[in-house]
Scaffold this active site. Structure first.
Site, PDB file in Angstrom:
ATOM      1  N   SER A  33       3.920 -26.046 -18.038  1.00 14.30           N
ATOM      2  CA  SER A  33       4.075 -27.073 -17.019  1.00 14.30           C
ATOM      3  C   SER A  33       3.072 -28.208 -17.236  1.00 14.30           C
ATOM      4  O   SER A  33       3.075 -28.829 -18.296  1.00 14.30           O
ATOM      5  CB  SER A  33       3.940 -26.444 -15.626  1.00 14.30           C
ATOM      6  OG  SER A  33       4.428 -27.311 -14.635  1.00 14.30           O
ATOM      7  N   ASP A  38      15.197 -23.539 -16.213  1.00 14.67           N
ATOM      8  CA  ASP A  38      14.220 -24.429 -15.572  1.00 14.67           C
ATOM      9  C   ASP A  38      14.900 -25.743 -15.231  1.00 14.67           C
ATOM     10  O   ASP A  38      15.317 -26.487 -16.119  1.00 14.67           O
ATOM     11  CB  ASP A  38      13.033 -24.661 -16.522  1.00 14.67           C
ATOM     12  CG  ASP A  38      11.966 -25.549 -15.903  1.00 14.67           C
ATOM     13  OD1 ASP A  38      12.083 -25.894 -14.705  1.00 14.67           O
ATOM     14  OD2 ASP A  38      11.016 -25.900 -16.619  1.00 14.67           O
ATOM     15  N   HIS A  74      11.149 -21.647 -15.637  1.00 13.18           N
ATOM     16  CA  HIS A  74       9.978 -22.485 -15.908  1.00 13.18           C
ATOM     17  C   HIS A  74       8.837 -21.661 -16.491  1.00 13.18           C
ATOM     18  O   HIS A  74       8.113 -22.131 -17.361  1.00 13.18           O
ATOM     19  CB  HIS A  74       9.546 -23.150 -14.596  1.00 13.18           C
ATOM     20  CG  HIS A  74       8.488 -24.190 -14.743  1.00 13.18           C
ATOM     21  ND1 HIS A  74       8.719 -25.402 -15.347  1.00 13.18           N
ATOM     22  CD2 HIS A  74       7.187 -24.216 -14.354  1.00 13.18           C
ATOM     23  CE1 HIS A  74       7.607 -26.133 -15.319  1.00 13.18           C
ATOM     24  NE2 HIS A  74       6.672 -25.428 -14.731  1.00 13.18           N
TER      25      HIS A  74
END
Length: 567
Positions: free
Chosen positions: A180, A458, A541
């Site tokens: 991220s 994601d 994610h």
């Protein structure tokens, strides 16, 4: 004699910085104070050390919490993996307890169980809560970290302090890996390390960015949102007429042309993102920064008005939200998709029925999650706020004044993510996207291998956006990948080459024969000129949370293996 004496003095003075550095780097610190002997409600741990180390040359009170695990397999004794969660402002204990550390939570309880896919089997693993104020780390008041430059300098100074306390780690091969917002953290950390190699050598071998913010945010989300929705229509339960509204908006906004350009392998030239969709592009000059700050303030005011409480659930309202929203700017595909999914999810969840008109308990981080999916952040907050856990991790109790002006000791409430840090860094002047110059420089000028990976489910930072950014990146004299990622990798083999099949070898190394020992197909990948890309099927994610076995193979076969050439 005098000349010789002067030369000796001159050489001594010239060598003095090196001599002092050598002495300081060999300074002896007692690290027994950091040893972790056991954890409550946990199986036995590998030898590990945890605690806080101050950030040198900063305001008093700034420290970074770390947890270092010793390698459990001597084969990987020369490797040091440093893990970063993103956020910004999220603790790396999230990664440690949800798929890549020696222990993980047992279902929906705070009891810890062994993780067979712990990365400590692949090297020494260092978890850090950074920047200052994240997780168990502390920060001075007022909060000192205002932008990415400060984040980078603080971590680099802290890392030197860490190596001073653990000098046996200094000679290891270092690999930075995270997810991220670490897509920004890690490239900037790596650049700082490599730019200062003469002053402070660190054997950085590779970086790995998972579902990361490596490129222009408009390219990562807005341009590719319609394509992502189309690819996941069934799972998202999205009607054809809604998809058509997104497709028409893509034509109007010029996104269709961009997506076609991104499908060219190799690309035919620089791919230009038109305009400033959703006001998400990074600001380049001070005046632009001011203008966008003013625009953001106006947007926040609009959000408070009824005109921005848009719940697009029909083709017409979806189109209007994308093209004419007073809140998000033009071509707001990402924000519209979020509002659409959230509105229908709330309706479906409240009625507790699955009518086909919305996905219940929608999760932008992993669209395959449902209402039964466990949220690990609540478990972390509960477990790591315990006094006995904090004592085990060498976190001293806080001292707070009581009503009689004396002091009382208390535990430190543990927050997996710090909202102040997130707000501060996301409203600050954004750094230049790493894919523009930093990643190419790491690969080309510094010979640091760059690995990028993405999860299929994601929606926050979808894999099409990562692929677009890579196709628009130039490194080692060429732009993007020459061939579309198509090579299959497996649950137990993340970088297959030639494998034996029925007693003979595969003819085409790029299409190896399938072996049962390799496990199920995990996704597709590509590797060219020092950059690799892996697309993980069935993951969101946080890839290792859903696919710990596959990520273990990825770290083993890709991250800690630096080949002379591409596989």
């Amino acid at each position: 004699m005098i000349t010789a004496a002067i030369l000796i003095l001159f050489n001594t003075l010239w060598a003095l910085p090196t001599l002092l550095f050598s002495i300081s780097s060999q300074a002896s610190f007692d690290i027994s104070q950091f040893e972790v002997h056991s954890l409550p409600e946990s199986p036995s741990l590998p030898l590990s050390w945890a605690g806080r180390l101050p950030i040198p040359d900063t305001e008093e009170g700034n420290s970074i919490f770390f947890w270092l695990f010793q390698a459990q397999n001597l084969t990987y004794d020369d490797d040091l993996i440093i893990w970063f969660n993103g956020g910004p402002g999220c603790s790396s204990l999230i990664g440690l307890t949800t798929g890549n550390g020696p222990v993980s939570f047992d279902g929906n309880s705070t009891r810890l169980i062994p993780n067979p896919y712990s990365w400590s089997n692949l090297g020494h693993v260092l978890y850090v809560d950074q920047p200052a104020g994240t997780g168990f780390s502390t920060a001075s008041d007022p909060y000192p970290v205002r932008d990415n430059d400060r984040v980078t300098l603080d971590f680099y100074k802290w890392l030197q302090n860490f190596f001073a306390h653990f000098p046996h780690m200094r000679s290891k091969r270092v690999y930075l890996i995270g997810e991220s917002y670490a897509g920004i953290y890690i490239p900037y950390f790596a650049s700082e390390i490599m730019e200062n190699q003469k002053k402070y050598p660190i054997n950085l071998r590779s970086i790995a960015l998972g579902d990361g913010t490596l490129g222009n945010p408009a390219a990562l989300t807005t341009v590719t949102m319609g394509k992502f929705l189309h690819s996941q229509q069934t799972l998202l339960q999205m009607p054809d007429e809604i998809l058509s509204a997104f497709a028409q908006a893509d034509e109007t906004c010029g996104f269709t042309t961009i997506l076609q350009q991104a499908e060219q392998y190799p690309p035919e030239g620089n791919i230009v993102i038109p305009g400033n969709p959703e006001n998400l592009n990074y600001r380049r000059r001070f005046q632009q920064q001011q203008q966008q700050q003013q625009r953001r303030r106006r947007n926040l005011q609009n959000v408070m008005n009824e005109t921005c409480n848009i719940h697009p659930t029909t083709p017409d309202t979806v189109s209007s939200s994308i093209l004419n929203s007073p809140c998000y700017g033009t071509c707001a595909t990402f924000s519209t998709a979020m509002n659409y999914m959230t509105a229908l999810s709330a309706s479906a969840t409240n009625t507790n029925t699955n009518t086909g008109t919305g996905k219940r308990c929608f999760d932008v981080y992993d669209i395959s999650n449902d209402c039964d999916t466990i949220d690990p952040l609540d478990l972390l907050a509960t477990y790591f706020s315990r006094a006995d856990v904090q004592t085990a991790l060498n976190i001293p109790p806080s001292s707070l004044p009581d009503s009689s002006s004396s002091t009382t000791t208390t535990t430190t409430p543990f927050a997996p993510c710090n909202g102040t840090i997130l707000d501060t860094l996301l409203t600050a002047a954004p750094p230049t996207p790493p894919a523009y110059s930093i990643l190419p420089a790491l690969v080309t000028a510094h010979n640091v291998t760059v690995h990028v990976y993405a999860g299929e489910y994601d929606m926050l930072l979808n894999h099409f956006g990562a692929e677009l950014c890579l196709q628009n990146m130039t490194w080692r004299g060429a732009q993007g990948f020459a061939r579309k990622p198509h090579r299959v990798f497996y649950a137990d083999d993340a970088a297959p080459a030639v494998h034996a099949c029925n007693g003979s070898e595969a003819v085409d190394a790029e299409e190896p024969c399938r072996e049962e020992a390799m496990g199920a197909e995990a996704g597709v990948w590509a590797s060219e000129r020092g950059v690799s890309y892996h697309f993980f099927r069935g993951a969101g994610h946080t890839v290792f949370m859903k696919k710990p076995r596959e990520m273990f193979a990825y770290v083993r076969d890709v991250v800690v293996v630096v080949a002379d050439g591409d596989s």
